[in-house]
Design a protein around this motif. Structure first.
Motif, PDB file in Angstrom:
ATOM      1  N   ALA A   7       5.801   6.956  16.653  1.00 14.62           N
ATOM      2  CA  ALA A   7       5.047   6.357  15.887  1.00 14.62           C
ATOM      3  C   ALA A   7       5.078   6.173  14.400  1.00 14.62           C
ATOM      4  CB  ALA A   7       3.789   6.568  16.534  1.00 14.62           C
ATOM      5  N   THR A   8       5.488   7.575  13.946  1.00 16.64           N
ATOM      6  CA  THR A   8       5.464   7.673  12.555  1.00 16.64           C
ATOM      7  C   THR A   8       6.970   6.901  11.832  1.00 16.64           C
ATOM      8  OG1 THR A   8       4.842   9.716  12.380  1.00 16.64           O
ATOM      9  CG2 THR A   8       5.850   9.297  10.626  1.00 16.64           C
ATOM     10  N   ILE A   9       7.936   6.846  12.522  1.00 20.26           N
ATOM     11  CA  ILE A   9       9.117   6.098  11.995  1.00 20.26           C
ATOM     12  C   ILE A   9       8.713   4.590  12.154  1.00 20.26           C
ATOM     13  CG2 ILE A   9      11.326   5.340  12.509  1.00 20.26           C
ATOM     14  CD1 ILE A   9      11.713   8.402  13.744  1.00 20.26           C
ATOM     15  N   MET A  10       7.848   4.058  13.163  1.00 23.66           N
ATOM     16  CA  MET A  10       7.710   2.725  13.224  1.00 23.66           C
ATOM     17  C   MET A  10       6.615   2.338  12.175  1.00 23.66           C
ATOM     18  SD  MET A  10       7.238   2.201  17.366  1.00 23.66           S
ATOM     19  CE  MET A  10       6.629   0.584  17.497  1.00 23.66           C
ATOM     20  N   GLU A  11       5.630   3.168  11.801  1.00 24.79           N
ATOM     21  CA  GLU A  11       4.861   2.685  11.071  1.00 24.79           C
ATOM     22  C   GLU A  11       5.529   2.747   9.247  1.00 24.79           C
ATOM     23  OE1 GLU A  11       1.188   5.121   8.544  1.00 24.79           O
ATOM     24  OE2 GLU A  11       1.543   5.563  10.538  1.00 24.79           O
ATOM     25  N   LYS A  12       6.252   3.658   8.952  1.00 22.56           N
ATOM     26  CA  LYS A  12       6.834   3.709   7.861  1.00 22.56           C
ATOM     27  C   LYS A  12       7.702   2.985   7.440  1.00 22.56           C
ATOM     28  CE  LYS A  12       3.811   6.654   6.292  1.00 22.56           C
ATOM     29  NZ  LYS A  12       2.948   6.193   5.152  1.00 22.56           N
ATOM     30  N   ALA A  13       8.641   2.408   8.688  1.00 27.61           N
ATOM     31  CA  ALA A  13       9.992   1.451   8.436  1.00 27.61           C
ATOM     32  C   ALA A  13       9.489   0.031   8.784  1.00 27.61           C
ATOM     33  CB  ALA A  13      11.010   2.160   9.470  1.00 27.61           C
ATOM     34  N   LYS A  14       8.541  -0.405   9.044  1.00 24.13           N
ATOM     35  CA  LYS A  14       7.943  -1.430   9.463  1.00 24.13           C
ATOM     36  C   LYS A  14       8.025  -2.379   8.268  1.00 24.13           C
ATOM     37  CE  LYS A  14       5.112  -4.345  12.293  1.00 24.13           C
ATOM     38  NZ  LYS A  14       4.124  -4.449  13.406  1.00 24.13           N
ATOM     39  N   THR A  15       8.657  -3.539   8.195  1.00 30.36           N
ATOM     40  CA  THR A  15       8.188  -4.375   7.041  1.00 30.36           C
ATOM     41  C   THR A  15       7.668  -5.852   7.519  1.00 30.36           C
ATOM     42  OG1 THR A  15      10.466  -5.704   7.170  1.00 30.36           O
ATOM     43  CG2 THR A  15      10.311  -3.793   5.464  1.00 30.36           C
ATOM     44  N   GLY A  16       7.701  -6.033   8.842  1.00 30.06           N
ATOM     45  CA  GLY A  16       7.350  -7.241   9.465  1.00 30.06           C
ATOM     46  C   GLY A  16       8.289  -8.250   9.673  1.00 30.06           C
TER      47      GLY A  16
END
Length: 112
Positions: free
Chosen positions: A75-84
């Motif tokens: 969840a942390t990786i997804m939150e911090k790596a996401k640009t959309g």
């Protein structure tokens, strides 16, 4: 234990690393890689000439964690790596049979 491999955009590495350090993740392996997915590369202009860039530069993180914190790490990786935007990357999770610390001979989660 699980191994989490994340392919992310290079400029997101510091954000992800800092967030994982805040979770208590003490170690990871980072590799500069190139590849493509659905975006299939792109064309760049350099000194008036067009160049087809088939392989996009990415960063690959490899982290081995206890099963209890896998969801939190993902969840942390997804939150911090996401640009959309297309090309944000992928996360792969695999089972790890055992880990051995070479220096001390420790095995299992204590070796992480």
């Amino acid at each position: 234990m699980k191994k989490i491999e994340a392919i992310i955009k290079p400029f997101k590495l510091d954000d992800v690393k800092d967030a994982l350090n805040a979770l208590g993740i003490q170690g990871m392996t980072v590799t500069e890689v190139k590849g493509f997915g659905r975006q299939k590369g792109h064309v760049e202009l350099y000194r008036g000439a067009e160049y087809d860039i088939a392989f996009i530069p990415k960063v690959k993180l490899e982290i081995v964690v206890a099963e209890a914190i896998v969801e939190k790490v993902v969840a942390t990786i997804m939150e911090k790596a996401k640009t959309g935007k297309i090309g944000d990357g992928k996360i792969f999770i695999t089972k790890i049979e055992d880990v051995i610390r070479i220096r001390t001979g420790e095995k299992g989660e204590s070796a992480i």
